[in-house]
Write an enzyme that holds these catalytic residues in place. Sequence first.
Site, mmCIF file in Angstrom:
data_model
loop_
_atom_site.group_PDB
_atom_site.id
_atom_site.type_symbol
_atom_site.label_atom_id
_atom_site.label_comp_id
_atom_site.label_asym_id
_atom_site.label_seq_id
_atom_site.Cartn_x
_atom_site.Cartn_y
_atom_site.Cartn_z
ATOM 1 C CD GLU A 158 -7.150 0.839 0.854
ATOM 2 O OE1 GLU A 158 -7.168 2.071 1.070
ATOM 3 O OE2 GLU A 158 -6.109 0.148 0.823
ATOM 4 N NE ARG A 159 -14.135 5.249 3.291
ATOM 5 C CZ ARG A 159 -14.482 5.831 4.439
ATOM 6 N NH1 ARG A 159 -15.765 6.014 4.753
ATOM 7 N NH2 ARG A 159 -13.549 6.189 5.321
ATOM 8 C CB CYS B 185 -6.488 -2.694 3.196
ATOM 9 S SG CYS B 185 -7.561 -1.523 4.059
ATOM 10 C CG ASN C 77 -12.177 0.698 3.330
ATOM 11 O OD1 ASN C 77 -11.556 1.144 2.378
ATOM 12 N ND2 ASN C 77 -12.447 1.431 4.417
ATOM 13 C CB CYS D 202 -4.464 5.081 6.203
ATOM 14 S SG CYS D 202 -3.592 4.010 5.035
ATOM 15 N N GLY D 203 -4.050 2.272 8.288
ATOM 16 C CA GLY D 203 -3.101 1.485 9.078
ATOM 17 C C GLY D 203 -1.728 1.391 8.444
ATOM 18 C CG ASN E 54 -2.168 0.519 1.331
ATOM 19 O OD1 ASN E 54 -2.721 0.586 2.410
ATOM 20 N ND2 ASN E 54 -2.714 0.958 0.225
#
Length: 280
Positions: free
Chosen positions: A200-201, A210, A182, A76-77, A14
């Site tokens: 992913e949204r 994600c 999501n 956001c992780g 990501n």
Amino acid sequence: MEKFFFYKMSGCGNDFIIIDNRNSIVPENNLSEFARKLCFRRMSVGADGLVLIENTSRADFKWQFYNSDGSLAEMCGNAARCAARFAYINKIADSQMSFETQAGIIFAQIMEQENVKIKITDPKDIKDKDIIKVNNSPVEFISLNTGVPHVVIETSDIKAVDLIKMGKDIRFHEKFAPAGTNVNFISRKSDNIISIRTYERGVENETLACGTGCVASALAAAKEYNVPSPIQCLTKSGNYLTIYYSKSRSDNQDTFYNVFLQGDARIIYKGELNKDAWNW
Ligand SMILES: N[C@H](CCC[C@H](N)C(=O)O)C(=O)O
């Protein structure tokens, strides 16, 4: 300011653009459009999201996180792990730090090499299994919020899922309006390893990983199968993310706390941004 530095980083595939904006060096007022154009692959740098580091009195720093479509997201992780490593390398924070997001305060610890472990905000809106109709077929899911909204759907063959079509249909389903969600499909590989694919949204596509989706999927597995912590998530990129958690149950409700997400936060390059990157 016509030119300024940025980092391109990747958390498990990501990918993100990270800019130290504590001195407001970004010369644009429309930050959503700025993010959208910078994240636009082949026209500009290209990424799943943009992180702007800012000042705050409540933590070591705070951030604004923009998805690649320019939408702001609460959390956001994967970007959180990248932002923590960026802050450490640029002496904005020590190896143990805290930073402010729209989802709340995130705690982070720099581990060995490019590994970073973050403590996410306590998951919320954890719902029992539910069913929606998608193209006239029933889809069973668990929904929960791990900083941003997620649904988790278990399938026997994750490779066979038409991820983009199913992901879009569920992400925009009226059940999740207006914020949307999501969408994660998981298959259990073993007692504590799950494979995951995520629509992913805000990227409006499948991403290679994600972070909040892996947390949501791990906790959904823990809720359904009582799997002990930690759970490993095998992401689309082929890399693993590890989720640690504590769980309690009362009044038929599962509560998760002390939830941590650990994985890589790689620096791809440090670049200098020209105006052409967003002024097109
Ligand atoms: N696209 C998500 C935010 C980023 C989540 C994902 N990249 C992660 O690592 O948690 C949303 O708008 O809900």
